[in-house]
Design an enzyme around this catalytic site. Structure first.
Site, PDB file in Angstrom:
ATOM      1  N   HIS A 176     -35.131 -55.653 -49.170  1.00 54.16           N
ATOM      2  CA  HIS A 176     -34.270 -54.470 -49.011  1.00 54.16           C
ATOM      3  C   HIS A 176     -34.965 -53.454 -48.099  1.00 54.16           C
ATOM      4  CE1 HIS A 176     -32.405 -50.626 -50.039  1.00 54.16           C
ATOM      5  NE2 HIS A 176     -31.334 -51.348 -50.346  1.00 54.16           N
ATOM      6  N   ASP A 302     -23.343 -51.708 -51.752  1.00 54.70           N
ATOM      7  CA  ASP A 302     -24.433 -50.740 -51.654  1.00 54.70           C
ATOM      8  C   ASP A 302     -24.148 -49.488 -52.485  1.00 54.70           C
ATOM      9  OD1 ASP A 302     -26.969 -49.974 -50.980  1.00 54.70           O
ATOM     10  OD2 ASP A 302     -26.503 -49.342 -48.944  1.00 54.70           O
TER      11      ASP A 302
HETATM   12 CA    CA Z   1     -29.103 -50.567 -50.435  1.00 53.76          CA
END
Ligand code: CA
Length: 340
Positions: A176, A302
């Protein structure tokens, strides 16, 4: 078909409190990216306080938001930069506490969440063991690593125990984004380009490329890496990466860039999966599916950073078959994270 969102963020109060303390104690020069990002999200603006509230919740508000946006399940994990900004002993014990808390939430809502484990890469041997505990004892589905750890990248030999553990457990690592480290961030900051707008992609794409050209996937052929944001720009570069890597290796300019068993694009197609987090844009999703393969691209929202309930329309209306849509929303995530 259900919608599974594969890059969803959570952070407990303890971690946010520690971020606050870091911001207060350490000078900006120590990590300007961390100050830029969390200085904002722990600040007074309404967008920041809504995020700080949402990101801590794993029950009512999150489930309501998931229902409102038609998300059946989240692959949820500790938000960037996770524990990676702390010293190694603090990071190691905090990762363990976070994993226990997150596993409790999965037990409360087993049909709504699956989780990835936080690890402290700077103590790689312990990180490998924590990943094993998280997978075997807590039922977690892989690990999240928020890109660089204090300016270091996973292709360095000292991080091999983490990659070995992931390979042996047959679980993926979600690479990430993190804000660019101090050695990289200077030209991004004056124009506000250090974060999600561009800096994340540059830094994380670089990290993934380092893994490729360092021969990490030759040494760990079963290693599976997931990246968000449709591959951090790299799918668009496949042709040029192969072409230039060949000439770079032939030139013998770099002792750290040795021949690989295969072309860079082969690893990006076979060891890497990408999610659509923050990239709800039909032409880009179609392009990634076309060059990486339909089974390599997974849906992600997200949450709570990019919580726009109506965005699922883009994926709902994507000009692909219903079978392909089911892979994008559900089947690819089920296979990659072994959800069944
Ligand atoms: Ca993210």
């Amino acid at each position: 078909m259900i919608r599974i969102a594969a890059e969803e963020a959570w952070a407990p109060k303890e971690v946010l409190e520690r971020y606050r303390r870091l911001l207060a104690e350490k000078s900006v020069a120590w990590d300007p990216g961390f100050h830029s990002l969390w200085g904002f999200f722990l600040g007074p603006k309404p967008r920041a306080s809504a995020l700080a509230r949402r990101i801590q919740d794993l029950d009512d508000e999150r489930l309501r938001d998931m229902d409102a946006s038609g998300i059946a399940m989240q692959i949820v994990f500790l938000s960037a930069p996770g524990v990676q900004v702390f010293d190694a002993p603090t990071a190691t014990s905090l990762a363990r506490e976070c994993n226990d808390q997150l596993a409790d939430a999965v037990r409360r809502h087993p049909s709504r969440y699956a989780a990835l484990a936080a690890v402290a890469p700077h103590d790689a041997a312990s990180a490998g063991k924590e990943l094993e505990r998280a997978v075997r004892k807590l039922g977690m589905k892989g690990a999240v690593i928020n890109s660089h750890t204090q300016g270091e990248y996973l292709d360095e030999p000292k991080y091999a125990p983490i990659l070995e553990a992931a390979e042996a457990l047959d679980v993926p690592i979600y690479l990430h984004p993190n804000t660019p480290p101090p050695g990289m961030i200077a030209p991004f900051l004056p124009r506000g380009l250090d974060g999600a707008i561009y800096g994340f992609a540059v830094e994380t794409g670089l990290h993934l490329l380092r893994l490729v050209v360092a021969g990490v996937f030759d040494r760990h052929p079963k290693l599976r890496i997931v990246v968000g944001h449709l591959g951090e720009g790299l799918p668009f570069w496949l042709f040029r990466l192969d072409y230039m890597h060949r000439s770079m290796v032939i030139s013998e300019r770099y002792p750290g860039a040795l021949p690989l068993q295969r072309q860079p694009s082969d690893y990006l197609k076979e060891n890497v999966w990408v999610t659509t987090s923050g990239m709800q844009w039909a032409p880009a999703i179609r392009f990634a599916q076309q060059v990486l393969g339909i089974e390599r691209v997974l849906y992600a929202m997200d949450y709570p950073y990019q919580f726009v309930p109506e965005e699922v329309k883009v994926t709902d209306e994507l000009a692909i078959s219903e079978e392909e849509r089911a892979l994008l929303y559900q089947g690819n995530a089920e296979r990659l994270f072994r959800l069944k």
